[in-house]
Design a protein around this motif. Structure first.
Motif, PDB file in Angstrom:
ATOM      1  N   ASN A   1      -7.062   1.295   7.361  1.00  0.00           N
ATOM      2  CA  ASN A   1      -7.437  -0.084   7.689  1.00  0.00           C
ATOM      3  C   ASN A   1      -8.215  -0.616   6.490  1.00  0.00           C
ATOM      4  N   ILE A   2      -7.481  -1.244   5.544  1.00  0.00           N
ATOM      5  CA  ILE A   2      -8.067  -1.622   4.261  1.00  0.00           C
ATOM      6  C   ILE A   2      -8.078  -3.136   4.132  1.00  0.00           C
TER       7      ILE A   2
ATOM      8  N   GLY B   1      -2.113   0.249   9.602  1.00  0.00           N
ATOM      9  CA  GLY B   1      -0.988   1.067  10.036  1.00  0.00           C
ATOM     10  C   GLY B   1      -0.158   0.347  11.083  1.00  0.00           C
ATOM     11  N   ASN B   2       1.143   0.601  11.096  1.00  0.00           N
ATOM     12  CA  ASN B   2       2.040  -0.040  12.054  1.00  0.00           C
ATOM     13  C   ASN B   2       1.660   0.360  13.481  1.00  0.00           C
TER      14      ASN B   2
ATOM     15  N   ILE C   1      -7.279  -6.495  -7.548  1.00  0.00           N
ATOM     16  CA  ILE C   1      -7.429  -6.022  -6.164  1.00  0.00           C
ATOM     17  C   ILE C   1      -8.904  -5.723  -5.911  1.00  0.00           C
ATOM     18  N   THR C   2      -9.461  -6.386  -4.926  1.00  0.00           N
ATOM     19  CA  THR C   2     -10.827  -6.091  -4.483  1.00  0.00           C
ATOM     20  C   THR C   2     -10.736  -5.429  -3.115  1.00  0.00           C
ATOM     21  N   LYS C   3     -11.226  -4.216  -3.034  1.00  0.00           N
ATOM     22  CA  LYS C   3     -11.184  -3.444  -1.796  1.00  0.00           C
ATOM     23  C   LYS C   3     -12.579  -3.422  -1.180  1.00  0.00           C
ATOM     24  N   TYR C   4     -12.655  -3.811   0.100  1.00  0.00           N
ATOM     25  CA  TYR C   4     -13.943  -3.879   0.798  1.00  0.00           C
ATOM     26  C   TYR C   4     -14.159  -2.646   1.655  1.00  0.00           C
TER      27      TYR C   4
ATOM     28  N   TYR D   1       0.853  -1.184   0.000  1.00  0.00           N
ATOM     29  CA  TYR D   1       0.000   0.000   0.000  1.00  0.00           C
ATOM     30  C   TYR D   1       0.889   1.234   0.000  1.00  0.00           C
ATOM     31  N   ALA D   2       0.697   2.104  -0.974  1.00  0.00           N
ATOM     32  CA  ALA D   2       1.575   3.262  -1.142  1.00  0.00           C
ATOM     33  C   ALA D   2       0.851   4.574  -0.891  1.00  0.00           C
TER      34      ALA D   2
END
Length: 415
Positions: free
Chosen positions: A90-91, A120-121, A163-166, A82-83
């Motif tokens: 939170n993906i 995120g870290n 890529i499927t993003k929910y 993720y860039a």
């Protein structure tokens, strides 16, 4: 036994799907840190050697920026990074790889889908510190080296990553319409019994209160009031005035029953509106809205006389709510007269906290004279925390200082 309808729960989420395509040239020159057998090679997986990795610039899919890279750990592994920017990312995604058949065939190689959540870290929340998604061994060397399959042509491999993003998940709980056999209809007992009082259907005795006549049912009154249970069981006709107990009939049981039906019962010590609410409580289990607030003291007296204990408790609670310095003394006397220990305890506690103000009120003089000052003794004993003798035994009208007709004057109670 009827079956209970089973609830069903479904979950759904909004989603978007897009595909990125990446052409990787110089495939055979990729650095290999581990061979396909899992044995380490001489190459080192360090920051210097990662500069040799084939990787993309930012690519946009599903409204987000991504970067792709290839590393070789026991086989080719596609890295999806993720860039984007932001610290609260939170993906949830599903990643699927396809190696394109460059020979024009239709047998492109599709890898098994993989679900990955980019978070995120925990240390700094930065988007660029997220753990990337890895799709390992998405193709074997044997497939790549088989020229007939067309996956590698002129040392070039074309990779498509879907890529499927929910979006946010929603949960829906559905209860199927119950069958008639499983439905328990609402009870109509209260309204049905109440209608008997309202319409007088099947009544077997009349009660006369001042200018009002109430056509009632002995069975219901006997079930709801120990007073009426004893009264009707002994076949006593209330024909006189006074305390409400009436005069006893000297006739036989059958004559007494007939006398009840013809002459009815006359009550002269209770107001018609109060007696009506008492009957409604016996029939319906409740009084009209606002009735208890409007005539609480009178209803307490009626409930005490006709032994409707639950209504008596309700009235005590309502009198507690309206307790003030002005009426505390009178209500203490009323609690003693009506054998209402809960209300009496509350009044004593209230007077203990407001002793000076209550003693200065008009009602305190009545407390001082009631029962030869016995309540004053109890009040001061309560204030001092000293136990007093049990005074719960009911007194006669003469002992209580009441008139022969007998009720405590109400003027100060309503203050």
């Amino acid at each position: 036994m009827a079956s209970v309808p089973v609830q069903s729960c479904t979950s759904s989420a909004t989603k978007t799907t897009e595909t990125l395509e990446w052409t990787v040239n110089g495939w055979d020159g990729l650095p290999r840190w581990y061979g396909e057998d899992g044995i380490s090679t001489n190459s080192k997986f360090d920051s210097a050697s990662t500069t040799l990795l084939p990787k993309t610039e930012n690519m946009v899919a599903c409204g987000e920026n991504w970067q792709l890279a290839i590393i070789w750990i026991a086989g080719p592994t596609l890295v999806v990074k993720y860039a984007g920017s932001g610290s609260n990312v939170n993906i949830a995604t599903k990643l699927s790889v396809t190696v394109v058949n460059q020979a024009g065939g239709t047998n492109s190689l599709k890898n098994v889908n993989r679900v990955h959540v980019f978070r995120g870290n925990a240390n700094n929340g930065a988007a660029n510190s997220m753990r990337p998604g890895f799709i390992q061994k998405f193709i074997s060397s044997a497939d790549l080296d088989d020229a007939s399959k067309g996956y590698k042509v002129n040392d070039r491999v074309i990779i498509q990553i879907q890529i499927t993003k929910y979006g946010a998940f929603t949960h829906t709980v559905a209860t199927p319409d119950p069958t008639p056999a499983s439905v328990r209809p609402p009870s109509t007992l209260e309204t049905d019994i109440g209608a008997l009082l309202k319409k007088g259907h099947g009544s077997d005795v009349a009660i006369y209160v001042a200018d009002r006549t109430f056509n009632v049912h002995r069975t219901i009154l006997m079930a709801r009031s120990p007073y009426f249970q004893a009264y009707f069981a002994n076949s006593k006709a209330m024909t006189g005035s006074g305390s409400g107990s009436g005069s006893s009939s000297s006739s036989s049981s059958s004559s007494s029953d007939a006398s009840l039906e013809v002459d009815g019962i006359k009550i002269s010590d209770t107001e018609p509106d109060v007696f009506e609410q008492l009957l409604k409580y016996m029939y319906n289990g409740k009084c009209d809205e606002g009735a208890i607030e409007a005539m609480c003291e009178h209803l307490l007296m009626a409930a005490n006389h006709y032994q409707c204990d639950n209504l008596k408790l309700i009235c005590q609670a309502k009198l507690h709510e309206g307790l003030t310095v002005a009426n505390a003394a009178a209500r203490l006397v009323l609690s003693e007269q009506m054998d209402a220990p809960k209300l009496k305890e509350i009044c004593l506690a209230f007077i203990a906290h407001h002793a000076g103000e209550v003693m200065a009120s008009e009602g305190w003089a009545d407390v001082a004279t009631y029962n030869k000052g016995g309540l004053v003794t109890e009040a001061f004993a309560y204030l001092a925390g000293v136990p007093v003798a049990d005074s719960s035994k009911k007194r006669s009208a003469e002992e209580a200082g009441l008139s022969a007709g007998g009720q405590w004057p109400l003027a100060r109670i309503f203050s």
